[in-house]
Enzyme design. Structure first.
Site, PDB file in Angstrom:
ATOM      1  N   CYS A  64       0.886  -1.170   0.000  1.00 32.21           N
ATOM      2  CA  CYS A  64       0.000   0.000   0.000  1.00 32.21           C
ATOM      3  C   CYS A  64       0.918   1.213   0.000  1.00 32.21           C
ATOM      4  O   CYS A  64       2.091   1.096  -0.373  1.00 32.21           O
ATOM      5  CB  CYS A  64      -0.984  -0.018   1.175  1.00 32.21           C
ATOM      6  N   HIS A  97      13.787 -15.124  11.908  1.00 30.21           N
ATOM      7  CA  HIS A  97      13.329 -15.154  13.294  1.00 30.21           C
ATOM      8  C   HIS A  97      11.822 -15.312  13.449  1.00 30.21           C
ATOM      9  O   HIS A  97      11.366 -15.866  14.457  1.00 30.21           O
ATOM     10  CB  HIS A  97      13.749 -13.867  14.022  1.00 30.21           C
TER      11      HIS A  97
HETATM   12  C1  RB5 Z   1      -3.892   5.431   0.844  1.00 29.71           C
HETATM   13  O1  RB5 Z   1      -3.847   6.813   0.652  1.00 29.71           O
HETATM   14  C2  RB5 Z   1      -3.015   5.049   2.024  1.00 29.71           C
HETATM   15  O2  RB5 Z   1      -3.593   5.467   3.197  1.00 29.71           O
HETATM   16  C3  RB5 Z   1      -2.784   3.549   2.012  1.00 29.71           C
HETATM   17  O3  RB5 Z   1      -2.180   3.168   0.835  1.00 29.71           O
HETATM   18  C4  RB5 Z   1      -1.896   2.994   3.100  1.00 29.71           C
HETATM   19  O4  RB5 Z   1      -0.686   3.661   3.176  1.00 29.71           O
HETATM   20  C5  RB5 Z   1      -2.511   2.776   4.408  1.00 29.71           C
HETATM   21  O5  RB5 Z   1      -1.882   2.270   5.360  1.00 29.71           O
END
Ligand code: RB5
Length: 145
Positions: A64, A97
């Site tokens: 993400c 680990h």
């Molecule tokens: C999206 O903007 C962002 O919040 C997501 O990709 C992530 O980093 C959340 O933990």
């Protein structure tokens, strides 16, 4: 089989991960997202985590913006040990680990060179077992997950 997943914040890296795994001749299952349109990371991390938890996939690579959201979701699933990493050393230790079975990282925090190396190390490093076995087992016995 490696589960891969991202939200929009990790979409471009997920596509690169797919190409990298293909190059490594490793099979992957892509749980989305499939475009850079804004989406909610729990939807994709949840589906991919279920695949790891059920044994459909052996390992996962979730991305993400930060790597944090997807790792929080992943670690709510039984049998999943997700490590949010920003360095190659962390990725290596997560295998040695913690016997981590999901590598998480953030497209907005980690350069592609480091990400590529983290993936290679993660996929090629074995769990050291020994004293770490009892600790990893406790993760699951104490939490019920
Ligand atoms: C999206 O903007 C962002 O919040 C997501 O990709 C992530 O980093 C959340 O933990």
């Amino acid at each position: 089989m490696i589960a891969i997943a991202s939200d929009h914040g990790g979409f471009h890296y997920k596509e690169k991960v797919k190409a990298l795994l293909l190059q490594m001749k490793l099979e992957c299952k892509d749980f989305g997202t499939h475009s850079p349109e804004p989406v909610d990371y729990p939807d994709f991390a949840h589906a991919a985590s279920e695949a790891v938890s059920s044994g459909l996939c052996d390992q996962g690579i979730f991305i993400c913006g930060s790597g944090i959201g997807v790792s929080i979701v992943a670690n709510k699933h039984k049998g999943v040990r997700a490590a949010a990493c920003e360095s190659v050393t962390a990725a290596e230790l997560s295998r040695k680990h913690n016997n981590a079975n999901v590598l998480c990282f953030g497209e907005r925090l980690v350069g592609w060179g480091v990400a590529e190396e983290m993936i290679t190390v993660f996929l090629n490093t074995n769990f050291e077992a020994g004293r770490h076995t009892r600790r990893v087992e406790k993760i699951h016995s104490l939490t019920g997950r």
